[in-house]
Design an enzyme around this catalytic site. Structure first.
Site, PDB file in Angstrom:
ATOM      1  N   HIS A  50       0.842  -1.203   0.000  1.00  0.00           N
ATOM      2  CA  HIS A  50       0.000   0.000   0.000  1.00  0.00           C
ATOM      3  C   HIS A  50       0.870   1.244   0.000  1.00  0.00           C
ATOM      4  O   HIS A  50       1.768   1.379   0.811  1.00  0.00           O
ATOM      5  CB  HIS A  50      -0.912   0.014   1.233  1.00  0.00           C
ATOM      6  CG  HIS A  50      -2.100  -0.889   1.087  1.00  0.00           C
ATOM      7  ND1 HIS A  50      -3.202  -0.817   1.894  1.00  0.00           N
ATOM      8  CD2 HIS A  50      -2.351  -1.889   0.215  1.00  0.00           C
ATOM      9  CE1 HIS A  50      -4.091  -1.721   1.532  1.00  0.00           C
ATOM     10  NE2 HIS A  50      -3.595  -2.397   0.522  1.00  0.00           N
ATOM     11  N   TYR A 179      -8.748   5.278   8.104  1.00  0.00           N
ATOM     12  CA  TYR A 179      -8.767   5.643   9.522  1.00  0.00           C
ATOM     13  C   TYR A 179      -9.776   6.782   9.675  1.00  0.00           C
ATOM     14  O   TYR A 179      -9.621   7.819   9.013  1.00  0.00           O
ATOM     15  CB  TYR A 179      -7.398   6.132   9.989  1.00  0.00           C
ATOM     16  CG  TYR A 179      -6.348   5.041  10.113  1.00  0.00           C
ATOM     17  CD1 TYR A 179      -5.595   4.643   9.019  1.00  0.00           C
ATOM     18  CD2 TYR A 179      -6.111   4.418  11.337  1.00  0.00           C
ATOM     19  CE1 TYR A 179      -4.625   3.652   9.137  1.00  0.00           C
ATOM     20  CE2 TYR A 179      -5.142   3.423  11.461  1.00  0.00           C
ATOM     21  CZ  TYR A 179      -4.410   3.049  10.362  1.00  0.00           C
ATOM     22  OH  TYR A 179      -3.451   2.071  10.487  1.00  0.00           O
ATOM     23  N   PRO A 271      -3.312   0.202  19.477  1.00  0.00           N
ATOM     24  CA  PRO A 271      -3.173  -0.352  18.131  1.00  0.00           C
ATOM     25  C   PRO A 271      -3.245   0.660  16.984  1.00  0.00           C
ATOM     26  O   PRO A 271      -2.838   0.327  15.870  1.00  0.00           O
ATOM     27  CB  PRO A 271      -4.331  -1.349  18.033  1.00  0.00           C
ATOM     28  CG  PRO A 271      -5.328  -0.880  19.032  1.00  0.00           C
ATOM     29  CD  PRO A 271      -4.544  -0.252  20.141  1.00  0.00           C
ATOM     30  N   LYS A 275       1.662  -0.408  15.231  1.00  0.00           N
ATOM     31  CA  LYS A 275       3.093  -0.432  15.520  1.00  0.00           C
ATOM     32  C   LYS A 275       3.545  -1.645  16.337  1.00  0.00           C
ATOM     33  O   LYS A 275       4.753  -1.919  16.431  1.00  0.00           O
ATOM     34  CB  LYS A 275       3.503   0.851  16.270  1.00  0.00           C
ATOM     35  CG  LYS A 275       3.470   2.090  15.399  1.00  0.00           C
ATOM     36  CD  LYS A 275       4.547   2.035  14.340  1.00  0.00           C
ATOM     37  CE  LYS A 275       4.404   3.112  13.297  1.00  0.00           C
ATOM     38  NZ  LYS A 275       4.557   2.617  11.928  1.00  0.00           N
ATOM     39  N   TYR A 363       4.302   6.516  10.016  1.00  0.00           N
ATOM     40  CA  TYR A 363       3.426   5.402   9.646  1.00  0.00           C
ATOM     41  C   TYR A 363       4.189   4.324   8.873  1.00  0.00           C
ATOM     42  O   TYR A 363       4.033   3.140   9.136  1.00  0.00           O
ATOM     43  CB  TYR A 363       2.232   5.910   8.822  1.00  0.00           C
ATOM     44  CG  TYR A 363       1.159   4.860   8.658  1.00  0.00           C
ATOM     45  CD1 TYR A 363       0.184   4.665   9.637  1.00  0.00           C
ATOM     46  CD2 TYR A 363       1.134   4.021   7.541  1.00  0.00           C
ATOM     47  CE1 TYR A 363      -0.781   3.692   9.507  1.00  0.00           C
ATOM     48  CE2 TYR A 363       0.163   3.042   7.407  1.00  0.00           C
ATOM     49  CZ  TYR A 363      -0.789   2.880   8.388  1.00  0.00           C
ATOM     50  OH  TYR A 363      -1.741   1.894   8.265  1.00  0.00           O
TER      51      TYR A 363
END
Ligand code: DHB
Length: 368
Positions: A50, A179, A271, A275, A363
């Site tokens: 991604h 998200y 969560p 990570k 990220y």
């Protein structure tokens, strides 16, 4: 691979370990580590690379181009459960010891040059003489509590919410993860394959799953994730439902004598941002490097720096996970002012290349 003998002791049985649903986003560094160890064949063929994520605010979605913001870096969507299966398969393939169903485990003589592990297998007591013990036994494992309390400092934060997670067969409402921050709470759309979704909803830590029949779940997910015009989440068969509690936790240092803690045994992240597994992989990277140096040329410098190196990086991932969590969740009991500031922060992030770059580089994963 470097000729260092090791024994893996696992409390559960193999079907349990291979069936447990966990997170699913691998940083580039984690993928590289698995490749270095020669356990990336299935990851290469089944993992989904991604290059971006979507952020939703009150149902309106915006794509964040992770690769463009990080000089081409990406993440790979591949379930932790699959990573565990690959690791178990590889280890059994080369005939290296991996014992399931070990109980009553305790660790001894940690501050000597000859630490020991005592355990029971099929009711019979065993003792393992070691040079080193890697405490990779999770938050509830035996290793961390075996360190004298005075030798550890613990930092902790518990969040006033949890995630209700489902695994379901449904086509993707987007090519990438979503998200979502919503006045009704956080939601996340993730996936395990092009036809299997992993979704989460912010809920209360003592939420009763029985109050969430599939219909209510889908309705709530659709509302919080938004539909971006025509790409809405479609209801499908739900295969699993579970609650994930949220906490931040760090125990310092990550070493006591010949015991080296790694992963959840030393630190837990909430969560949001996925990570946890990546942090464990980073610990293993540093620990493997240190052990290889020790057995290669007697160099103890890396072992001595293990805790400092791994904690320096782990604290940055703690900060990021805490920040992503704060940015996207509703905090019960916080003032209306604080909630508006949090919403304004996401609005700022969505409109600022500088802020999006900060988000993106964390990220995709900070360098080892
Ligand atoms: C998943 C879990 C996460 O915590 C996250 O941030 C992204 C994805 C998952 O289970 O796929």
């Amino acid at each position: 691979m470097h000729g260092v003998a090791s024994v893996v002791l696992e409390r559960r049985d193999r079907p349990y370990v291979e069936g447990r649903i966990r997170a699913g986003v691998l940083e580039q560094g984690t993928v590289d580590l698995l490749a270095e160890a020669g356990v990336d064949a299935r990851l290469r063929s089944e993992g989904l690379v991604h290059h971006g994520i979507e952020l939703a605010l009150d149902g309106v979605r915006q794509r964040v181009d992770l690769s463009e913001l990080t000089d081409g870096k990406s993440v790979t969507v591949y379930g932790q459960t699959e990573v565990v299966r690959d690791l178990i398969g590889a280890r059994l393939n080369i005939g290296a010891p991996l014992l399931f169903g070990v109980d009553g485990l305790s660790v001894h003589d940690l501050d000597s040059a000859a630490p020991r592990i005592c355990y029971r297998k099929q009711g019979r007591p065993h003792e393992l003489a070691c040079d080193f013990i890697a405490g990779c036994d999770g938050f509830h494992g035996a290793c961390r509590p075996s360190i004298p309390a005075g030798a550890l400092t613990v930092y902790e934060r518990v969040y006033p919410f949890a995630w209700l997670g489902i695994l379901a067969d449904t086509p993707p409402p987007a090519k990438e993860l979503i998200y979502a921050r919503h006045s009704r709470g956080f939601a996340l759309y993730s996936m395990r394959s092009p036809s299997r979704a992993r979704c989460y909803l912010q809920c209360s830590p003592d939420e009763d799953i029985a109050l969430w029949p599939d219909e209510r779940l889908w309705e709530e997910l659709q509302r919080r994730l938004g539909d971006d015009g025509n790409r809405s989440l479609k209801p499908g068969p739900v295969l699993e439902k579970s609650i994930t509690p949220m906490r931040s936790f760090v125990a310092e240092p990550m070493r006591y004598g010949r015991l080296f803690l790694a992963g959840d045994a030393a630190h837990i992240v909430p969560p949001t941002g996925a990570k946890g597994l990546n942090l464990a992989a980073a610990d293993v990277h540093y620990l493997a490097e240190a052990l290889i140096a020790f057995y290669g040329n007697g160099d103890e410098a890396r072992l001595n720096r293990y805790s400092e190196r791994t904690l320096a990086r782990a604290w940055k991932a703690q900060r990021f996970s805490w920040w992503m969590t704060s940015l996207l969740h509703n905090f019960a009991g916080s003032s209306a002012f604080d909630e508006r500031v949090r919403k304004a922060e996401l609005q700022y992030v969505l409109g600022s290349r500088a802020a999006l770059t900060t988000l993106a580089e964390n990220y995709v994963g900070l360098p080892f």
